[in-house]
Design a protein around this motif. Structure first.
Motif, PDB file in Angstrom:
ATOM      1  N   MET A  14      -4.007   8.915 -14.694  1.00 58.08           N
ATOM      2  CA  MET A  14      -2.885   8.167 -13.934  1.00 58.08           C
ATOM      3  C   MET A  14      -3.247   7.770 -12.343  1.00 58.08           C
ATOM      4  N   ARG A  15      -3.841   8.655 -11.746  1.00 62.97           N
ATOM      5  CA  ARG A  15      -4.011   8.641 -10.307  1.00 62.97           C
ATOM      6  C   ARG A  15      -5.172   7.412 -10.304  1.00 62.97           C
ATOM      7  N   ASP A  16      -6.238   7.706 -10.986  1.00 64.07           N
ATOM      8  CA  ASP A  16      -7.278   6.672 -10.934  1.00 64.07           C
ATOM      9  C   ASP A  16      -6.856   5.330 -11.371  1.00 64.07           C
ATOM     10  N   HIS A  17      -6.079   5.172 -12.293  1.00 63.65           N
ATOM     11  CA  HIS A  17      -5.283   3.723 -12.910  1.00 63.65           C
ATOM     12  C   HIS A  17      -4.706   3.193 -11.671  1.00 63.65           C
ATOM     13  N   LEU A  18      -3.775   4.194 -10.976  1.00 62.30           N
ATOM     14  CA  LEU A  18      -3.030   3.332  -9.854  1.00 62.30           C
ATOM     15  C   LEU A  18      -3.907   2.923  -8.740  1.00 62.30           C
ATOM     16  N   ASP A  19      -4.853   3.721  -8.378  1.00 63.07           N
ATOM     17  CA  ASP A  19      -5.802   3.398  -7.231  1.00 63.07           C
ATOM     18  C   ASP A  19      -6.532   2.101  -7.599  1.00 63.07           C
ATOM     19  N   ARG A  20      -6.830   2.034  -8.605  1.00 68.79           N
ATOM     20  CA  ARG A  20      -7.604   0.677  -9.234  1.00 68.79           C
ATOM     21  C   ARG A  20      -6.655  -0.381  -9.331  1.00 68.79           C
ATOM     22  N   ALA A  21      -5.378  -0.106  -9.886  1.00 64.45           N
ATOM     23  CA  ALA A  21      -4.487  -1.334  -9.886  1.00 64.45           C
ATOM     24  C   ALA A  21      -4.282  -1.814  -8.599  1.00 64.45           C
ATOM     25  N   ARG A  22      -4.056  -0.924  -7.620  1.00 62.22           N
ATOM     26  CA  ARG A  22      -3.982  -1.347  -6.021  1.00 62.22           C
ATOM     27  C   ARG A  22      -4.921  -2.270  -5.545  1.00 62.22           C
ATOM     28  N   ASP A  23      -6.430  -1.810  -5.738  1.00 59.67           N
ATOM     29  CA  ASP A  23      -7.291  -2.471  -5.375  1.00 59.67           C
ATOM     30  C   ASP A  23      -7.400  -3.825  -6.003  1.00 59.67           C
ATOM     31  N   ARG A  24      -6.966  -3.931  -7.473  1.00 61.82           N
ATOM     32  CA  ARG A  24      -6.839  -5.127  -8.124  1.00 61.82           C
ATOM     33  C   ARG A  24      -6.071  -6.182  -7.271  1.00 61.82           C
ATOM     34  N   HIS A  25      -4.873  -5.778  -6.962  1.00 61.91           N
ATOM     35  CA  HIS A  25      -3.929  -6.496  -6.511  1.00 61.91           C
ATOM     36  C   HIS A  25      -3.821  -6.991  -5.035  1.00 61.91           C
ATOM     37  N   LEU A  26      -4.693  -6.243  -4.129  1.00 64.64           N
ATOM     38  CA  LEU A  26      -4.829  -6.527  -3.030  1.00 64.64           C
ATOM     39  C   LEU A  26      -5.268  -7.675  -2.156  1.00 64.64           C
ATOM     40  N   PRO A  27      -6.415  -8.387  -3.072  1.00 65.39           N
ATOM     41  CA  PRO A  27      -7.072  -9.548  -2.747  1.00 65.39           C
ATOM     42  C   PRO A  27      -5.775 -10.814  -2.794  1.00 65.39           C
ATOM     43  N   ALA A  28      -4.724 -10.570  -3.579  1.00 70.84           N
ATOM     44  CA  ALA A  28      -3.830 -11.541  -3.295  1.00 70.84           C
ATOM     45  C   ALA A  28      -3.156 -11.682  -1.845  1.00 70.84           C
ATOM     46  N   PHE A  29      -3.240 -10.828  -1.214  1.00 74.87           N
ATOM     47  CA  PHE A  29      -2.646 -10.615   0.214  1.00 74.87           C
ATOM     48  C   PHE A  29      -3.559 -11.454   0.999  1.00 74.87           C
ATOM     49  N   THR A  33       0.876  -1.243  -0.112  1.00 76.54           N
ATOM     50  CA  THR A  33      -0.003   0.006  -0.030  1.00 76.54           C
ATOM     51  C   THR A  33       0.777   1.050  -0.097  1.00 76.54           C
ATOM     52  N   HIS A  34       1.746   1.089   0.908  1.00 72.74           N
ATOM     53  CA  HIS A  34       2.754   2.394   0.850  1.00 72.74           C
ATOM     54  C   HIS A  34       3.655   2.654  -0.553  1.00 72.74           C
ATOM     55  N   MET A  35       4.094   1.475  -1.417  1.00 77.71           N
ATOM     56  CA  MET A  35       4.454   1.469  -2.667  1.00 77.71           C
ATOM     57  C   MET A  35       3.565   2.326  -3.421  1.00 77.71           C
ATOM     58  N   PHE A  36       2.189   2.054  -3.457  1.00 77.05           N
ATOM     59  CA  PHE A  36       1.328   2.446  -4.382  1.00 77.05           C
ATOM     60  C   PHE A  36       1.057   3.932  -4.073  1.00 77.05           C
ATOM     61  N   GLU A  37       1.159   4.338  -2.679  1.00 76.71           N
ATOM     62  CA  GLU A  37       0.897   5.656  -2.432  1.00 76.71           C
ATOM     63  C   GLU A  37       2.175   6.523  -3.028  1.00 76.71           C
ATOM     64  N   MET A  38       3.182   5.896  -2.966  1.00 77.47           N
ATOM     65  CA  MET A  38       4.398   6.774  -3.724  1.00 77.47           C
ATOM     66  C   MET A  38       4.184   6.645  -5.149  1.00 77.47           C
ATOM     67  N   ARG A  39       3.814   5.710  -5.661  1.00 76.76           N
ATOM     68  CA  ARG A  39       3.594   5.485  -7.160  1.00 76.76           C
ATOM     69  C   ARG A  39       2.439   6.567  -7.844  1.00 76.76           C
ATOM     70  N   SER A  40       1.690   6.762  -6.934  1.00 78.38           N
ATOM     71  CA  SER A  40       0.501   7.833  -7.221  1.00 78.38           C
ATOM     72  C   SER A  40       1.223   9.162  -6.970  1.00 78.38           C
ATOM     73  N   LEU A  41       2.031   9.454  -6.052  1.00 79.47           N
ATOM     74  CA  LEU A  41       2.616  10.847  -6.318  1.00 79.47           C
ATOM     75  C   LEU A  41       3.350  11.150  -7.291  1.00 79.47           C
ATOM     76  N   LEU A  42       4.239  10.085  -7.411  1.00 79.41           N
ATOM     77  CA  LEU A  42       5.277  10.426  -8.515  1.00 79.41           C
ATOM     78  C   LEU A  42       4.793  10.115  -9.949  1.00 79.41           C
ATOM     79  N   GLU A  43       3.972   9.311 -10.129  1.00 79.79           N
ATOM     80  CA  GLU A  43       3.381   9.058 -11.665  1.00 79.79           C
ATOM     81  C   GLU A  43       2.350   9.900 -11.949  1.00 79.79           C
ATOM     82  N   ALA A  44       1.450  10.183 -11.110  1.00 86.70           N
ATOM     83  CA  ALA A  44       0.615  11.166 -11.446  1.00 86.70           C
ATOM     84  C   ALA A  44       1.154  12.701 -11.788  1.00 86.70           C
ATOM     85  N   ALA A  45       2.355  12.856 -11.181  1.00 79.16           N
ATOM     86  CA  ALA A  45       3.057  13.902 -11.355  1.00 79.16           C
ATOM     87  C   ALA A  45       3.912  14.015 -13.051  1.00 79.16           C
ATOM     88  N   ALA A  46       4.278  12.512 -13.164  1.00 80.95           N
ATOM     89  CA  ALA A  46       4.953  12.402 -14.308  1.00 80.95           C
ATOM     90  C   ALA A  46       3.934  12.390 -15.741  1.00 80.95           C
TER      91      ALA A  46
END
Length: 225
Positions: A209-224, A87-100
């Motif tokens: 990009m922010r919406d994509h990363l939020d959704r991507a994070r949610d798609r991965h979380l069930p694996a945990f 989750t922390h990694m995706f928070e960082m991705r959202s900050l950096l990649e949305a800006a990118a």
């Protein structure tokens, strides 16, 4: 050490790069599983090379974040992230990649805008000769990574692109757990980002990009679970 299949000796002309790419695949496909200690001598025997290019490749993989070097232990494969770390990694991705994405919409050359659009439109076909889907999965995750790398490059900030690449190393270790039934959804999200960048709409690119990363994070979380 390197699976049951015989390993083809590597070409000497590109030995260092071949060893690096071979070890990278072994890590990403979990042939060398997260947390495993890496036996340099065994790898050298399996790949029919000296230990020197193995050590050089491992140093590069350490810089990528895919392996770790510990005193008195040597190299080990980086462990999978915990749910909280993920989750922390995706928070960082959202900050950096949305800006990118915003910067890419503002700054990208016409060539890079076209490349991003072409990458977003590219799909990976399933292979009847790959019943378990591993080659298809690897091709899809490579395609996904390439799209995000192109956006980061188009942002025109090398430090930003480098930070994004380092975060992606952690995500790559989890790629066997990606929900591949959602590849169509991922492609549609990439297309929205690419469209905003192509027409030079910074706010829309950032939001997509922010919406994509939020959704991507949610798609991965069930694996945990």
């Amino acid at each position: 050490m390197v699976n049951q299949q015989p390993v083809r000796p590597l070409r000497r002309s590109t030995l260092g790069e071949d060893v690096y790419e071979t070890l990278k695949v072994l890590v990403l496909e979990h042939t060398l599983t997260p947390g495993d200690r890496i036996n340099i001598d065994a790898l050298a025997r399996d790949l029919a090379v000296s230990p020197t290019p193995i050590r050089e490749a491992l140093a590069r993989l350490e810089a990528d974040g895919l392996v770790r070097k510990r005193p008195l232990v040597g190299y080990t494969v980086s462990p999978l992230l915990t749910r909280a770390e993920f989750t922390h990694m995706f928070e960082m991705r959202s900050l950096l990649e949305a800006a990118a994405a915003r910067y890419a919409a503002e700054r990208a050359s016409d060539t890079l805008r076209a490349a991003i659009s072409a990458e977003a439109a590219t799909t990976v076909d399933t292979d009847d000769g790959d019943p378990e889907g591993w080659h298809w999965h690897a091709a899809f995750t490579t395609l996904d990574a390439r799209f995000h790398e192109l956006v980061a490059t188009a942002a025109g900030n090398p430090l930003l692109a480098d930070g994004i690449a380092r975060l992606h190393a952690h995500l790559h270790l989890h790629r066997r757990y990606f929900p591949y039934a959602e590849t169509g959804t991922t492609g549609a999200e990439h297309q929205r980002i690419a469209d905003a960048i192509r027409v030079g709409a910074p706010a829309a690119a950032e939001a997509a990009m922010r919406d994509h990363l939020d959704r991507a994070r949610d798609r991965h979380l069930p694996a945990f679970e």
